[in-house]
Enzyme design. Structure first.
Site, PDB file in Angstrom:
ATOM      1  N   SER A 267       0.766  -1.452   0.148  1.00 34.67           N
ATOM      2  CA  SER A 267       0.092   0.071   0.160  1.00 34.67           C
ATOM      3  C   SER A 267       0.944   1.316  -0.060  1.00 34.67           C
ATOM      4  O   SER A 267       0.324   2.264  -0.119  1.00 34.67           O
ATOM      5  CB  SER A 267      -0.923   0.039   1.036  1.00 34.67           C
ATOM      6  OG  SER A 267      -0.323  -0.586   2.419  1.00 34.67           O
TER       7      SER A 267
ATOM      8  N   HIS B 127      -3.307  -3.705  -5.779  1.00 34.70           N
ATOM      9  CA  HIS B 127      -3.698  -3.076  -4.368  1.00 34.70           C
ATOM     10  C   HIS B 127      -5.127  -3.322  -3.968  1.00 34.70           C
ATOM     11  O   HIS B 127      -6.015  -2.433  -4.403  1.00 34.70           O
ATOM     12  CB  HIS B 127      -3.293  -1.790  -4.310  1.00 34.70           C
ATOM     13  CG  HIS B 127      -3.402  -0.988  -2.764  1.00 34.70           C
ATOM     14  ND1 HIS B 127      -3.724   0.413  -2.628  1.00 34.70           N
ATOM     15  CD2 HIS B 127      -3.159  -1.592  -1.550  1.00 34.70           C
ATOM     16  CE1 HIS B 127      -3.731   0.455  -1.310  1.00 34.70           C
ATOM     17  NE2 HIS B 127      -3.255  -0.798  -0.823  1.00 34.70           N
TER      18      HIS B 127
ATOM     19  N   GLU C  73      -6.618  -0.910  -6.826  1.00 35.27           N
ATOM     20  CA  GLU C  73      -5.541  -0.231  -7.611  1.00 35.27           C
ATOM     21  C   GLU C  73      -4.793  -0.986  -8.291  1.00 35.27           C
ATOM     22  O   GLU C  73      -3.897  -1.839  -7.664  1.00 35.27           O
ATOM     23  CB  GLU C  73      -4.893   0.903  -6.742  1.00 35.27           C
ATOM     24  CG  GLU C  73      -6.121   1.970  -6.067  1.00 35.27           C
ATOM     25  CD  GLU C  73      -5.108   2.687  -5.120  1.00 35.27           C
ATOM     26  OE1 GLU C  73      -5.872   3.761  -5.105  1.00 35.27           O
ATOM     27  OE2 GLU C  73      -4.134   2.439  -4.409  1.00 35.27           O
TER      28      GLU C  73
ATOM     29  N   ASN D  67      -4.961   6.508  -0.910  1.00 33.70           N
ATOM     30  CA  ASN D  67      -4.034   6.969   0.139  1.00 33.70           C
ATOM     31  C   ASN D  67      -3.615   8.542  -0.258  1.00 33.70           C
ATOM     32  O   ASN D  67      -3.328   9.191   0.742  1.00 33.70           O
ATOM     33  CB  ASN D  67      -3.150   6.090   0.621  1.00 33.70           C
ATOM     34  CG  ASN D  67      -3.705   4.977   1.260  1.00 33.70           C
ATOM     35  OD1 ASN D  67      -4.633   5.173   1.902  1.00 33.70           O
ATOM     36  ND2 ASN D  67      -3.164   3.879   1.138  1.00 33.70           N
TER      37      ASN D  67
HETATM   38  P1  NAI Z   1      -0.109  -9.256   7.970  1.00 38.04           P
HETATM   39  O1  NAI Z   1       0.933  -8.954   9.151  1.00 38.04           O
HETATM   40  O2  NAI Z   1      -1.490  -9.522   8.558  1.00 38.04           O
HETATM   41  O3  NAI Z   1       0.462 -10.482   7.181  1.00 38.04           O
HETATM   42  C1  NAI Z   1       1.571 -10.624   6.456  1.00 38.04           C
HETATM   43  C2  NAI Z   1       1.983 -12.197   6.482  1.00 38.04           C
HETATM   44  O4  NAI Z   1       3.318 -12.208   5.510  1.00 38.04           O
HETATM   45  C3  NAI Z   1       2.197 -12.813   7.971  1.00 38.04           C
HETATM   46  O5  NAI Z   1       1.583 -13.910   7.931  1.00 38.04           O
HETATM   47  C4  NAI Z   1       3.792 -13.145   7.644  1.00 38.04           C
HETATM   48  O6  NAI Z   1       4.122 -14.129   8.515  1.00 38.04           O
HETATM   49  C5  NAI Z   1       3.668 -13.183   6.098  1.00 38.04           C
HETATM   50  N1  NAI Z   1       5.362 -12.858   5.966  1.00 38.04           N
HETATM   51  C6  NAI Z   1       6.024 -12.057   6.055  1.00 38.04           C
HETATM   52  N2  NAI Z   1       7.366 -12.230   5.494  1.00 38.04           N
HETATM   53  C7  NAI Z   1       7.342 -13.165   4.760  1.00 38.04           C
HETATM   54  C8  NAI Z   1       8.247 -13.916   3.684  1.00 38.04           C
HETATM   55  N3  NAI Z   1       9.289 -13.483   3.568  1.00 38.04           N
HETATM   56  N4  NAI Z   1       7.489 -15.107   2.999  1.00 38.04           N
HETATM   57  C9  NAI Z   1       6.274 -15.497   3.358  1.00 38.04           C
HETATM   58  N5  NAI Z   1       5.658 -14.845   4.174  1.00 38.04           N
HETATM   59  C10 NAI Z   1       5.965 -13.878   4.841  1.00 38.04           C
HETATM   60  O7  NAI Z   1       0.108  -8.151   7.086  1.00 38.04           O
HETATM   61  P2  NAI Z   1      -1.257  -7.487   6.081  1.00 38.04           P
HETATM   62  O8  NAI Z   1      -1.909  -6.495   6.918  1.00 38.04           O
HETATM   63  O9  NAI Z   1      -1.923  -8.633   5.570  1.00 38.04           O
HETATM   64  O10 NAI Z   1      -0.406  -6.867   4.927  1.00 38.04           O
HETATM   65  C11 NAI Z   1       0.110  -7.317   4.018  1.00 38.04           C
HETATM   66  C12 NAI Z   1       0.480  -6.445   2.830  1.00 38.04           C
HETATM   67  O11 NAI Z   1      -0.694  -6.021   2.327  1.00 38.04           O
HETATM   68  C13 NAI Z   1       1.504  -5.421   3.146  1.00 38.04           C
HETATM   69  O12 NAI Z   1       2.268  -5.155   2.231  1.00 38.04           O
HETATM   70  C14 NAI Z   1       0.544  -4.086   3.392  1.00 38.04           C
HETATM   71  O13 NAI Z   1       1.384  -3.009   3.149  1.00 38.04           O
HETATM   72  C15 NAI Z   1      -0.683  -4.489   2.355  1.00 38.04           C
HETATM   73  N6  NAI Z   1      -1.809  -4.106   2.613  1.00 38.04           N
HETATM   74  C16 NAI Z   1      -2.281  -3.948   3.751  1.00 38.04           C
HETATM   75  C17 NAI Z   1      -3.801  -3.389   3.911  1.00 38.04           C
HETATM   76  C18 NAI Z   1      -4.360  -3.541   5.661  1.00 38.04           C
HETATM   77  O14 NAI Z   1      -5.186  -2.731   5.823  1.00 38.04           O
HETATM   78  N7  NAI Z   1      -3.643  -4.358   6.413  1.00 38.04           N
HETATM   79  C19 NAI Z   1      -4.558  -3.015   3.002  1.00 38.04           C
HETATM   80  C20 NAI Z   1      -4.012  -2.826   1.806  1.00 38.04           C
HETATM   81  C21 NAI Z   1      -2.647  -3.451   1.523  1.00 38.04           C
END
Ligand code: NAI
Length: 510
Positions: free
Chosen positions: A123, A144, A156, A194
Site C-alpha cells: 500500500s 492493491h 488499484e 491514500n
Molecule cells: P499481516 O501482518 O497480517 O500478514 C503478513 C503475512 O506475511 C504474515 O502472516 C507473515 O508471516 C507473512 N510473511 C512475512 N514475511 C514473509 C516472507 N518473506 N515470505 C512469506 N510470508 C511472509 O499483514 P497484512 O495487513 O496482511 O499486509 C500485507 C501487505 O498488504 C502489506 O504489504 C501491506 O502494506 C498491504 N496492505 C495492507 C492493508 C491492511 O489494511 N492491512 C491494506 C492494503 C494493503
C-alpha cells in the site's frame, strides 16, 4: 490480453489479513490457489479460517453450499516458494518492507514460468523500486486490494516505470472477473486513494487546531451535511491514529515535504500520548465501557424570521430555496450584490451566504454589511439534516438568530462554529477536488478512475471531481483562492487543472 483463465493457478504469498482475503477472492472466482507463508502453520490456519468463513456465508444463504465447499477446496496451503511453480499470477501480501519484498520476488522469478505475472499488494512502497533488479521487471505490477479484500470492491492496478501495459491490463481484467472494481494508477506515493484522501483528515485537523469546533461537531457536520459515512475523527480512531499518522508522514516525506501533505501537530501529540483510537481505548473519543460519546454542538431553537429572500441563482442556493419554500416561506427573488456573492439569502436582518472560502467577517467587510452568516456546503441541501454556520464578528445577535431560525424552520439542525475560512464541508471538498485534480494533472490516473476509486475504496458519497463540477468549478476555484489568501500557505495552491478548466467555464469530469 484479457483476464487470466479460470483454470490458471494463482499463488498468494503471505497469509495474513490481506493474503487470506485475496486467496478467498481468487478461489471464489474459480482459481486453484496455492497459499504460502514463511511462518509455520499460518497458511494452514488461514486456509481453515477461509473455509469457516465460506461455510458461514453458505449457512446465511449468501453463497451456494456446494460453491462454498468447492471454493474452500481450491485453496491449498504450501510450504515453500518453490510450490508456486505452476502459478500464472502470484500476488504478494507479506510484510511492508522493500528489501524483504525484493528478495521474495527475486526468489520467485527463478521458480515460476516466464509468462507468470507477479503482483504486489503493497500500500505504500514503489512498484518501480520493488521491480528494480528483477530479470523481467515488465511483469511486476501492483494489485492493491483494500481491507477486507473479500468485501471492498476497489483494486488499484499500479504500474511502475518498467511495468508492461499488457501485464497491467491482464491484472485489471482479472480483477473485473473476480467481481472487483479496478482502476489503473501510476506508481506514486499513496497511489490514488491514500493520496487523494489526505485532505479529508488534514482539513479536519486544521479546523480542530484552530479551535473551530469539537471533533464530535466536525464529525456530525461531515456526516449529516457532507454525506460521508463516517466523520474524519471517528475514522481516524477506527484506522488507528498511529497508522493514520504514519501514512500521512510517509506521503509527506515521499513528496519531498510538499506543504499539501504536512502532518498535524495534534496527530503527533495524540500518538505520543499513546492515544491510538479504538484499539487503545482512547483517541479523539473515549471507548471505555460506559463512556458516552460527546454530542455535537447544536443550536437551541431560534424564532422563525419574518421573511426569507433569495438573491441570485446558484447550485448552492436553489435547493435550499426550495426547502425554505416548503417550510412555508414566501421566498421573494431579488437581485444579488456581487460584493456579497453571486447568490445568497436574506433572512430577517441577516445575509445568509454560501461559503466561498472567506470568513463571514471577510464577506461582511467586503460588502459593508455587518450581519453576515456564512453557511456550509451540503452533499444534498434538499435532504441534509445538519448544516454548519459561522457568523461574522460584527453580526448582531438578532441577525444571527434570524439566519439560524430560518434553517431550523426548514428542518435543519444548525452547528454554529467559529468564523473560520471555508467552514467544514466546503473547504474539505474543495481540497479533495484539488488533490484529485493534481493526481489527474500528473497522469497518475484518469479523472473518472480517481472518482471511482474514492467512491468504491473509501465510500465517498460522490467522486471529488464530479462533486466540484456539481458545485460549479468557478466557485471551487474561488474557495481555493480565498483559502490561499487567508492562510498565505502553499497548502492551498490551486491545481493547474482547476485553474485552467475554471478559466474557460469547463468541468473536471462531467
Ligand atoms: P499481516 O501482518 O497480517 O500478514 C503478513 C503475512 O506475511 C504474515 O502472516 C507473515 O508471516 C507473512 N510473511 C512475512 N514475511 C514473509 C516472507 N518473506 N515470505 C512469506 N510470508 C511472509 O499483514 P497484512 O495487513 O496482511 O499486509 C500485507 C501487505 O498488504 C502489506 O504489504 C501491506 O502494506 C498491504 N496492505 C495492507 C492493508 C491492511 O489494511 N492491512 C491494506 C492494503 C494493503
Amino acid at each position: 490480453m484479457g483476464a487470466l483463465g479460470r483454470n490458471a493457478e494463482v499463488g498468494v504469498i503471505g497469509a495474513g489479513a490481506m493474503g487470506a482475503g485475496i486467496a478467498q477472492v481468487a478461489a471464489q472466482a474459480g482459481h486453484r490457489v496455492h497459499l504460502f507463508d514463511n511462518r509455520m502453520g499460518v497458511a494452514e490456519e488461514a486456509q481453515r479460517q477461509i473455509g469457516a468463513t465460506l461455510a458461514k456465508l453458505a449457512a446465511k444463504g449468501k453463497l451456494d453450499a456446494s460453491q462454498a465447499e468447492a471454493a474452500a477446496a481450491r485453496i491449498v496451503a504450501v510450504h515453500a516458494i518453490g510450490d508456486l511453480v505452476s502459478a500464472k499470477l502470484v500476488v504478494e501480501a507479506i510484510v511492508e518492507d522493500l528489501e524483504v519484498k525484493r528478495k521474495v520476488f527475486r526468489e520467485l522469478e527463478v521458480v515460476v514460468a516466464p509468462d507468470c505475472v507477479l503482483a504486489s499488494n503493497t500500500s505504500s512502497l514503489s512498484i518501480t523500486a520493488i521491480a528494480a533488479g528483477m530479470k523481467h521487471p515488465g511483469r511486476m505490477v501492483g494489485m492493491h486490494f483494500f481491507n477486507p479484500a473479500p468485501l471492498l470492491p476497489l483494486v488499484e492496478v499500479v504500474s511502475g516505470v518498467a511495468t508492461d501495459r499488457a501485464v497491467a491490463q491482464l491484472v485489471h481484467d482479472t480483477a473485473v472477473q473476480w467481481g472487483k472494481v479496478p482502476v489503473h494508477a501510476k506508481s506514486t506515493p499513496g497511489f490514488i486513494v491514500n493520496r487523494c484522501a489526505r485532505p479529508f483528515y488534514a482539513e479536519a485537523l486544521r479546523l480542530l487546531a484552530e479551535s473551530a469546533a469539537s471533533p464530535s461537531t466536525l464529525d456530525a457536520v461531515m456526516r449529516e451535511a457532507g454525506g460521508f459515512r463516517m466523520g474524519p475523527f471517528e475514522l481516524m480512531d477506527m484506522i488507528g491514529l498511529d497508522v493514520n499518522f504514519a501514512v500521512t508522514k510517509s506521503v509527506w516525506e515521499a513528496y519531498f515535504h510538499d506543504p499539501r501533505f504536512t502532518p498535524s501537530m495534534i496527530q503527533q501529540e495524540m500518538v505520543a500520548a499513546g492515544y491510538f483510537g479504538r484499539k487503545s481505548g482512547r483517541g479523539y473519543y473515549e471507548y471505555a465501557s460506559g463512556a458516552a460519546k460527546p454530542l455535537p454542538a447544536t443550536e437551541p431553537p431560534h424564532p422563525r424570521p419574518g421573511h426569507v429572500r433569495a438573491a441570485g441563482e446558484s447550485s448552492l442556493v436553489a435547493p435550499l430555496r426550495e426547502r425554505f419554500a416548503s417550510a412555508g416561506f414566501e421566498v421573494v427573488q431579488v437581485a444579488s450584490d456581487s460584493a456579497i456573492g453571486p447568490a445568497y439569502f436574506a433572512a430577517g436582518d441577516a445575509l445568509l451566504v454560501p461559503s466561498d472560502g472567506r470568513t463571514a467577517t471577510g464577506i461582511a467587510v467586503a460588502c459593508g454589511n455587518a450581519n453576515v452568516v456564512a453557511y456550509d456546503l451540503a452533499h444534498d441541501y434538499r435532504t441534509c439534516t445538519r448544516l454548519a454556520v459561522a457568523a461574522a464578528d460584527s453580526c448582531s445577535t438578532a441577525a444571527a438568530s434570524a439566519a439560524i431560525g430560518a434553517l431550523q424552520a426548514a428542518g435543519i439542525a444548525v452547528s454554529r462554529i467559529d468564523d473560520v475560512a471555508g467552514l467544514v464541508v466546503m473547504r474539505t471538498v474543495a481540497m479533495l477536488a484539488n488533490e484529485a485534480a493534481d493526481a489527474v494533472t500528473q497522469g497518475i490516473a484518469a479523472a473518472r478512475d480517481v472518482d471511482l476509486a474514492m467512491c468504491s475504496g473509501v465510500s465517498y458519497p460522490r467522486g471529488p471531481l464530479a462533486w466540484a463540477d456539481a458545485i460549479g468549478l468557478a466557485h471551487v476555484d474561488e474557495v481555493l483562492r480565498n483559502l490561499a489568501a487567508h492562510y498565505g500557505d502553499a497548502r492551498y495552491r490551486r491545481s493547474p487543472l482547476i485553474v485552467r478548466r475554471s478559466a474557460t467555464g469547463g468541468t473536471l469530469v462531467s
